[in-house]
Design an enzyme around this catalytic site. Structure first.
Site, mmCIF file in Angstrom:
data_model
loop_
_atom_site.group_PDB
_atom_site.id
_atom_site.type_symbol
_atom_site.label_atom_id
_atom_site.label_comp_id
_atom_site.label_asym_id
_atom_site.label_seq_id
_atom_site.Cartn_x
_atom_site.Cartn_y
_atom_site.Cartn_z
ATOM 1 N N SER A 68 0.821 -1.212 0.000
ATOM 2 C CA SER A 68 0.000 0.000 0.000
ATOM 3 C C SER A 68 0.855 1.262 0.000
ATOM 4 O O SER A 68 1.991 1.282 0.480
ATOM 5 C CB SER A 68 -0.911 0.014 1.227
ATOM 6 O OG SER A 68 -1.740 -1.125 1.232
ATOM 7 N N GLN A 69 0.252 2.337 -0.495
ATOM 8 C CA GLN A 69 0.819 3.686 -0.440
ATOM 9 C C GLN A 69 1.184 4.004 1.018
ATOM 10 O O GLN A 69 0.410 3.686 1.930
ATOM 11 C CB GLN A 69 -0.290 4.610 -0.950
ATOM 12 C CG GLN A 69 -0.050 6.067 -0.928
ATOM 13 C CD GLN A 69 -1.371 6.821 -1.168
ATOM 14 O OE1 GLN A 69 -2.462 6.271 -1.010
ATOM 15 N NE2 GLN A 69 -1.259 8.064 -1.551
#
Ligand code: SAM
Length: 223
Positions: A68-69
């Site tokens: 994930s970011q």
């Protein structure tokens, strides 16, 4: 636990990520900011994308999955209000990065991964970083890990179609679960708290995660 940030050539990018992607967007828990400023995300990223380790977006990992970011990782951990000594279940170990941030904050982490190859990768990464307070378990995390319940916090790093009662049951009283709920193309991140045994749900941000494939998630045939 990990090498001093100054000894890592990407330390400047990491510090910039913390200030510009996390603090500036409202993440204010200093323990989250500190942990994400220490854990070397580049060590969890495959060689080909390592120079983008601190980019403001998710990155590919093996088997068509993603890490994930950074903002989403910070947002989830902050919402879960993880404290030192908390027992935390993560569903979706991937590279082990999010588990490392949780461990850096002093949590006892159990992280589940359905792909044995990714579970092995997470294990290697976490061992190399010398995080002893993390167990990586291969298996379907959509039903949680009843043998180790209850958990103070549960972070689900893949999208579920509906609210999963089995995971909620494994939350301790006062526990927090952060989970993306919705269809495969767009979900809403939710904070779910257990208050007097009841569900208290709060919608957070729109988000887009890979699907949670399992008994209480999406079927492998139609993610
Ligand atoms: N937290 C990870 C990290 O820091 O690298 C990234 C997680 S990635 C967005 C989601 C992961 O969930 C994938 O690795 C995927 O294989 C895994 N996953 C999907 N369904 C699962 C299930 N039922 N049980 C456990 N893991 C699952």
């Amino acid at each position: 636990m990990v090498a001093s940030p100054n000894s890592n050539p990407l330390a400047l990018e990491r510090a910039h990520m913390v200030e510009e992607q996390l603090r500036r967007r409202g993440i204010s828990d200093e323990r989250v900011l500190l942990a994400m400023g220490v854990v070397p995300r580049e060590e969890f990223i495959v060689e080909r994308y390592r120079d983008q380790a601190y980019a403001d977006h998710p990155l590919p990992i093996p088997l068509g999955q993603t890490v994930s970011q950074p903002f989403i990782v910070g947002r989830m951990i902050e919402a879960a209000a993880v404290k030192p000594g908390n027992r935390v279940l993560e569903v979706g170990a991937g590279t082990g990065y999010e588990a490392a941030v949780l461990a850096e904050m002093g949590a006892r982490v159990f992280t589940m991964e359905r792909h044995a190859e990714l579970a092995a990768l997470a294990r290697i990464n976490l061992e190399q970083m010398q995080y002893a307070n993390v167990s990586v378990i291969t298996g379907d995390g959509s039903e949680g890990l009843p043998a180790e319940a209850p958990f103070d916090a549960i972070l689900v790093a893949a999208a579920v179609p509906d609210f999963p009662p089995a995971l909620f049951e494994q939350l301790a009283e006062g526990g927090r679960m952060v989970i993306p709920i919705g269809p495969p193309d767009l979900q809403a991140l939710h904070l779910v708290r257990k208050v007097n045994g009841q569900t208290v749900m709060q919608r957070m941000d729109d988000c887009r995660f890979v699907p949670l494939i399992g008994k209480q998630g999406y079927s492998p045939a139609k993610p």
